[in-house]
Design a protein around this motif. Structure first.
Motif, mmCIF file in Angstrom:
data_model
loop_
_atom_site.group_PDB
_atom_site.id
_atom_site.type_symbol
_atom_site.label_atom_id
_atom_site.label_comp_id
_atom_site.label_asym_id
_atom_site.label_seq_id
_atom_site.Cartn_x
_atom_site.Cartn_y
_atom_site.Cartn_z
ATOM 1 N N LEU A 26 2.096 28.272 -5.919
ATOM 2 C CA LEU A 26 1.393 28.893 -7.052
ATOM 3 C C LEU A 26 1.041 30.345 -6.729
ATOM 4 N N THR A 27 0.704 30.582 -5.470
ATOM 5 C CA THR A 27 0.400 31.958 -5.045
ATOM 6 C C THR A 27 1.648 32.826 -5.178
ATOM 7 N N ARG A 28 2.798 32.267 -4.768
ATOM 8 C CA ARG A 28 4.043 33.054 -4.852
ATOM 9 C C ARG A 28 4.415 33.366 -6.290
ATOM 10 N N ILE A 29 4.224 32.391 -7.195
ATOM 11 C CA ILE A 29 4.626 32.687 -8.583
ATOM 12 C C ILE A 29 3.687 33.723 -9.218
ATOM 13 N N THR A 30 2.414 33.686 -8.816
ATOM 14 C CA THR A 30 1.504 34.715 -9.385
ATOM 15 C C THR A 30 1.765 36.076 -8.744
ATOM 16 N N ALA A 111 9.187 30.796 -10.492
ATOM 17 C CA ALA A 111 8.969 29.338 -10.582
ATOM 18 C C ALA A 111 10.313 28.607 -10.583
ATOM 19 N N VAL A 112 11.275 29.135 -11.325
ATOM 20 C CA VAL A 112 12.604 28.510 -11.375
ATOM 21 C C VAL A 112 13.249 28.570 -9.984
ATOM 22 N N ALA A 113 13.100 29.710 -9.307
ATOM 23 C CA ALA A 113 13.663 29.839 -7.953
ATOM 24 C C ALA A 113 13.025 28.824 -6.995
ATOM 25 N N GLU A 114 11.772 28.457 -7.264
ATOM 26 C CA GLU A 114 11.068 27.458 -6.425
ATOM 27 C C GLU A 114 11.480 26.035 -6.794
ATOM 28 N N GLY A 115 12.231 25.888 -7.883
ATOM 29 C CA GLY A 115 12.651 24.544 -8.323
ATOM 30 C C GLY A 115 11.730 23.929 -9.358
ATOM 31 N N LEU A 116 10.771 24.718 -9.853
ATOM 32 C CA LEU A 116 9.824 24.195 -10.850
ATOM 33 C C LEU A 116 10.372 24.323 -12.267
ATOM 34 N N HIS A 117 9.864 23.482 -13.145
ATOM 35 C CA HIS A 117 10.010 23.717 -14.578
ATOM 36 C C HIS A 117 8.758 24.481 -15.022
ATOM 37 N N VAL A 118 8.940 25.412 -15.927
ATOM 38 C CA VAL A 118 7.782 26.141 -16.468
ATOM 39 C C VAL A 118 8.066 26.403 -17.937
#
Ligand SMILES: Cc1cc2nc3c(=O)[nH]c(=O)nc-3n(C[C@H](O)[C@H](O)[C@H](O)COP(=O)(O)O)c2cc1C
Length: 185
Positions: A26-30, A111-118
């Protein structure tokens, strides 16, 4: 097409797993969001990240019925700005929403690069958000992002299940971009 893979892979998916997401991510996406450009580097974006149950319950209570699928998301990000946090030019150009949008795109691509859906949402009641979190009237709650690891499609409505797999719908490029001459059509 040679479009960078995070742009290609980002979709507004609704099948989000309730499994928690680490704060480090979460820190990286922010941080990615914070690297967006802004008018005179004003950085008008603010993010309130909800990842504990009490805060999530407050956030979830503001979501519209159609966003039932976001009730399960382990992360909601409230995206806020105020007009006076950014350039507001005499001819009516206000850049707070524009710059906040760019930051949200950076956040989504990381977030996408981390594999998350957003998944960004307009379907929520900003008055409920403001009341639940003690946010004063002058703030604009631009969007609420639902985020989490990819989940299963079982709890989605038939229509949403279909949309999850459907190809993207986009206007033809000629309708949205031209070279050298403005064409009103
Ligand atoms: C500002 C904004 C508001 C949106 N609001 C909602 C919403 O409330 N509920 C929802 O299911 N999708 C919502 N979406 C997702 C869009 O429907 C989706 O991005 C669009 O159909 C394009 O699909 P794609 O993101 O998979 O390419 C929203 C997207 C944006 C950018």
């Amino acid at each position: 097409m040679n479009i960078i893979k995070e742009i290609n892979n980002r979709r507004a998916y609704r099948a989000i797993s309730p499994e928690p997401v680490e704060r480090e991510i979460l820190t990286r996406i922010t941080e990615a969001a914070s690297l967006a450009p802004s008018c005179m580097n004003k950085q008008p974006w603010r993010f309130l990240i909800l990842d504990d149950q009490a805060a999530l319950e407050k956030g979830r209570s503001a979501l519209s019925k159609g966003n039932y699928w976001a009730q399960k998301a382990p992360i909601l990000v409230l995206v806020l700005t105020k007009k006076d946090l950014d350039c507001a030019l005499n001819d009516g150009r206000d850049y707070a929403l524009f710059d906040t949008g760019m930051a949200v795109m950076n956040l989504q691509l990381q977030a996408v690069a981390e594999g998350l859906h957003v998944h960004p949402m307009a379907g929520f009641d900003p008055a409920v958000i403001k009341k639940e979190f003690g946010i004063t009237a002058e703030w604009i709650v631009v969007t609420v992002l639902a985020a989490g690891w990819p989940g299963t499609v079982e709890s989605l409505s038939d229509a949403h299940r279909e949309m999850e797999m459907a190809p993207r719908q986009r206007k033809p490029i000629e309708e949205i971009a031209a070279y050298n001459r403005w064409n009103e059509a």
